[in-house]
Design a protein around this motif. Structure first.
Motif, PDB file in Angstrom:
ATOM      1  N   SER A  60       0.827  -1.211   0.000  1.00 57.85           N
ATOM      2  CA  SER A  60       0.000   0.000   0.000  1.00 57.85           C
ATOM      3  C   SER A  60       0.857   1.256   0.000  1.00 57.85           C
ATOM      4  O   SER A  60       0.496   2.265  -0.616  1.00 57.85           O
ATOM      5  N   MET A  61       1.994   1.214   0.680  1.00 54.90           N
ATOM      6  CA  MET A  61       2.893   2.369   0.667  1.00 54.90           C
ATOM      7  C   MET A  61       3.502   2.565  -0.728  1.00 54.90           C
ATOM      8  O   MET A  61       3.700   3.699  -1.178  1.00 54.90           O
ATOM      9  N   GLN A  62       3.785   1.459  -1.410  1.00 60.68           N
ATOM     10  CA  GLN A  62       4.267   1.573  -2.786  1.00 60.68           C
ATOM     11  C   GLN A  62       3.189   2.187  -3.677  1.00 60.68           C
ATOM     12  O   GLN A  62       3.475   3.053  -4.521  1.00 60.68           O
ATOM     13  N   SER A  63       1.946   1.748  -3.484  1.00 63.39           N
ATOM     14  CA  SER A  63       0.836   2.301  -4.265  1.00 63.39           C
ATOM     15  C   SER A  63       0.648   3.783  -3.963  1.00 63.39           C
ATOM     16  O   SER A  63       0.392   4.586  -4.869  1.00 63.39           O
ATOM     17  N   THR A  64       0.802   4.143  -2.701  1.00 62.47           N
ATOM     18  CA  THR A  64       0.674   5.543  -2.312  1.00 62.47           C
ATOM     19  C   THR A  64       1.728   6.399  -3.005  1.00 62.47           C
ATOM     20  O   THR A  64       1.460   7.523  -3.440  1.00 62.47           O
ATOM     21  N   LEU A  65       2.936   5.870  -3.144  1.00 65.23           N
ATOM     22  CA  LEU A  65       3.993   6.584  -3.864  1.00 65.23           C
ATOM     23  C   LEU A  65       3.613   6.774  -5.330  1.00 65.23           C
ATOM     24  O   LEU A  65       3.791   7.860  -5.897  1.00 65.23           O
ATOM     25  N   ASN A 137      -8.618 -13.240   2.343  1.00 60.19           N
ATOM     26  CA  ASN A 137      -9.518 -12.790   3.397  1.00 60.19           C
ATOM     27  C   ASN A 137      -9.143 -11.350   3.713  1.00 60.19           C
ATOM     28  O   ASN A 137      -8.395 -11.088   4.645  1.00 60.19           O
ATOM     29  N   PRO A 138      -9.638 -10.386   2.924  1.00 58.86           N
ATOM     30  CA  PRO A 138      -9.134  -9.010   2.988  1.00 58.86           C
ATOM     31  C   PRO A 138      -9.431  -8.304   4.301  1.00 58.86           C
ATOM     32  O   PRO A 138     -10.355  -8.659   5.037  1.00 58.86           O
ATOM     33  N   SER A 139      -8.623  -7.299   4.563  1.00 61.39           N
ATOM     34  CA  SER A 139      -8.784  -6.426   5.725  1.00 61.39           C
ATOM     35  C   SER A 139      -8.700  -4.986   5.226  1.00 61.39           C
ATOM     36  O   SER A 139      -8.389  -4.752   4.049  1.00 61.39           O
ATOM     37  N   PRO A 140      -8.954  -4.006   6.072  1.00 64.91           N
ATOM     38  CA  PRO A 140      -8.831  -2.612   5.625  1.00 64.91           C
ATOM     39  C   PRO A 140      -7.470  -2.290   5.000  1.00 64.91           C
ATOM     40  O   PRO A 140      -7.382  -1.456   4.095  1.00 64.91           O
ATOM     41  N   TRP A 141      -6.408  -2.974   5.462  1.00 68.00           N
ATOM     42  CA  TRP A 141      -5.069  -2.712   4.913  1.00 68.00           C
ATOM     43  C   TRP A 141      -4.952  -3.146   3.458  1.00 68.00           C
ATOM     44  O   TRP A 141      -4.051  -2.702   2.741  1.00 68.00           O
ATOM     45  N   THR A 142      -5.857  -4.008   2.991  1.00 70.18           N
ATOM     46  CA  THR A 142      -5.801  -4.526   1.625  1.00 70.18           C
ATOM     47  C   THR A 142      -6.136  -3.463   0.590  1.00 70.18           C
ATOM     48  O   THR A 142      -5.798  -3.604  -0.586  1.00 70.18           O
ATOM     49  N   SER A 143      -6.792  -2.400   1.010  1.00 69.26           N
ATOM     50  CA  SER A 143      -7.395  -1.440   0.090  1.00 69.26           C
ATOM     51  C   SER A 143      -6.450  -0.908  -0.982  1.00 69.26           C
ATOM     52  O   SER A 143      -6.851  -0.698  -2.131  1.00 69.26           O
ATOM     53  N   TYR A 144      -5.189  -0.661  -0.630  1.00 67.45           N
ATOM     54  CA  TYR A 144      -4.213  -0.153  -1.592  1.00 67.45           C
ATOM     55  C   TYR A 144      -3.096  -1.159  -1.866  1.00 67.45           C
ATOM     56  O   TYR A 144      -2.048  -0.787  -2.405  1.00 67.45           O
ATOM     57  N   SER A 145      -3.333  -2.413  -1.519  1.00 64.64           N
ATOM     58  CA  SER A 145      -2.281  -3.424  -1.665  1.00 64.64           C
ATOM     59  C   SER A 145      -2.211  -3.921  -3.111  1.00 64.64           C
ATOM     60  O   SER A 145      -2.829  -4.920  -3.472  1.00 64.64           O
ATOM     61  N   PHE A 146      -1.450  -3.198  -3.935  1.00 58.93           N
ATOM     62  CA  PHE A 146      -1.329  -3.509  -5.358  1.00 58.93           C
ATOM     63  C   PHE A 146       0.143  -3.649  -5.758  1.00 58.93           C
ATOM     64  O   PHE A 146       1.023  -3.023  -5.163  1.00 58.93           O
ATOM     65  N   HIS A 147       0.370  -4.439  -6.787  1.00 58.09           N
ATOM     66  CA  HIS A 147       1.646  -4.405  -7.499  1.00 58.09           C
ATOM     67  C   HIS A 147       1.809  -2.989  -8.058  1.00 58.09           C
ATOM     68  O   HIS A 147       0.820  -2.344  -8.448  1.00 58.09           O
ATOM     69  N   MET A 148       3.023  -2.474  -8.131  1.00 56.86           N
ATOM     70  CA  MET A 148       3.231  -1.093  -8.570  1.00 56.86           C
ATOM     71  C   MET A 148       2.697  -0.849  -9.976  1.00 56.86           C
ATOM     72  O   MET A 148       2.161   0.226 -10.272  1.00 56.86           O
ATOM     73  N   ALA A 149       2.806  -1.846 -10.850  1.00 55.28           N
ATOM     74  CA  ALA A 149       2.286  -1.691 -12.208  1.00 55.28           C
ATOM     75  C   ALA A 149       0.763  -1.544 -12.183  1.00 55.28           C
ATOM     76  O   ALA A 149       0.190  -0.738 -12.928  1.00 55.28           O
ATOM     77  N   GLU A 150       0.122  -2.320 -11.320  1.00 57.71           N
ATOM     78  CA  GLU A 150      -1.334  -2.187 -11.203  1.00 57.71           C
ATOM     79  C   GLU A 150      -1.698  -0.845 -10.586  1.00 57.71           C
ATOM     80  O   GLU A 150      -2.699  -0.228 -10.970  1.00 57.71           O
TER      81      GLU A 150
END
Length: 261
Positions: A60-65, A137-150
């Motif tokens: 998620s931090m990578q996605s935020t960047l 089994n997602p949690s709130p932390w999953t919301s931005y959990s993406f590969h950087m390309a995605e």
């Protein structure tokens, strides 16, 4: 220090703080403080691990960047002059800010549905989207959990919206915040819709946490983000969705719920 670099740093810090606040508060309540009291709201009874949560935060931090870079490109490069972003609130009626946010969410839902289906192509899934689906089994932390390309593709919707409708920076802020809140709800892992929702027309239109949770559990169907519309039109809604929603509702309210609309 270069003003652009300073601005980028501020946007990243703000976005990271927003992520930890809007995802962290529900996580604190549902997963740490009140899990026993709220157990009947839980969609999947199995629990994700601390390792899962840390992985999700890392991505998620990578996605935020990535999202920060997209925002910088839109607001601080020559590309802005080709967009429909305007600076003065007086350029449009004040009520248009709210309208533009709603329209942005509608455009985003369409963009997300088709992008999401494409991401489920076998080759693309293995290259990118599999990162998000590590959270079965997602949690709130999953919301931005993406590969950087995605994340680049996910954040690209902001560029699309900026080119198709007038947007004030305030509208962009409200769109990103409201979209993220809905995203957190979709990945919450708990169903919190009020009892009346199942009996209303809104159930036929809007997604729920159960809707997206079923996508993470089954890996197919339920590709929409905010609405059920595209999934129903294209026949991609998971056939067990309504039954699964009712199962959770029975757990919450201890009696079957039948739609009365």
């Amino acid at each position: 220090m270069d003003p652009i670099v300073t601005a980028a740093g501020k946007i990243f810090i703000y976005s990271a703080l927003r992520y930890f606040a809007l995802a962290g508060i529900p996580f604190l309540l549902f997963y740490l403080l009140l899990p026993n009291k709220l157990n009947r709201f839980k969609i999947q009874q199995k629990l994700a691990s601390k390792k899962d949560f840390l992985r999700e935060i890392w991505y998620s931090m990578q996605s935020t960047l990535v999202f920060t870079c997209i925002t910088m490109v839109l607001l601080f490069t020559p590309l802005r002059q080709y967009t429909m972003i305007y600076d003065q609130l007086s350029d449009f009626p004040l009520w248009y800010v709210g309208v533009s946010v709603v329209l942005s969410l509608i455009v985003h839902d369409t963009y997300f549905y088709w992008m999401h289906r494409i991401m489920h192509h076998k080759k693309l899934f293995k290259l990118t989207h599999v990162v998000h689906h590590e959270s079965t089994n997602p949690s709130p932390w999953t919301s931005y959990s993406f590969h950087m390309a995605e994340a680049v593709v996910e954040g690209g919707v902001l560029i699309v919206i900026a080119f198709v409708m007038p947007l004030h920076p305030l509208s962009i802020l409200l769109f990103t915040v409201s979209g993220f809140i809905i995203n957190v709800y979709g990945h919450l892992g708990y169903e919190i819709m009020p009892r009346w929702f199942r009996h209303s027309w809104a159930f036929e239109v809007f997604n729920t946490s159960v809707h997206h949770n079923l996508h993470h559990k089954k890996f197919r169907g339920n590709y929409g983000l905010y609405f059920r519309v595209w999934d129903r039109v294209m026949g991609t809604e998971h056939p067990d969705y309504v039954k699964e929603f009712d199962r959770v509702q029975v757990s919450r309210f201890s009696e079957p719920l039948v739609a009365k609309y």
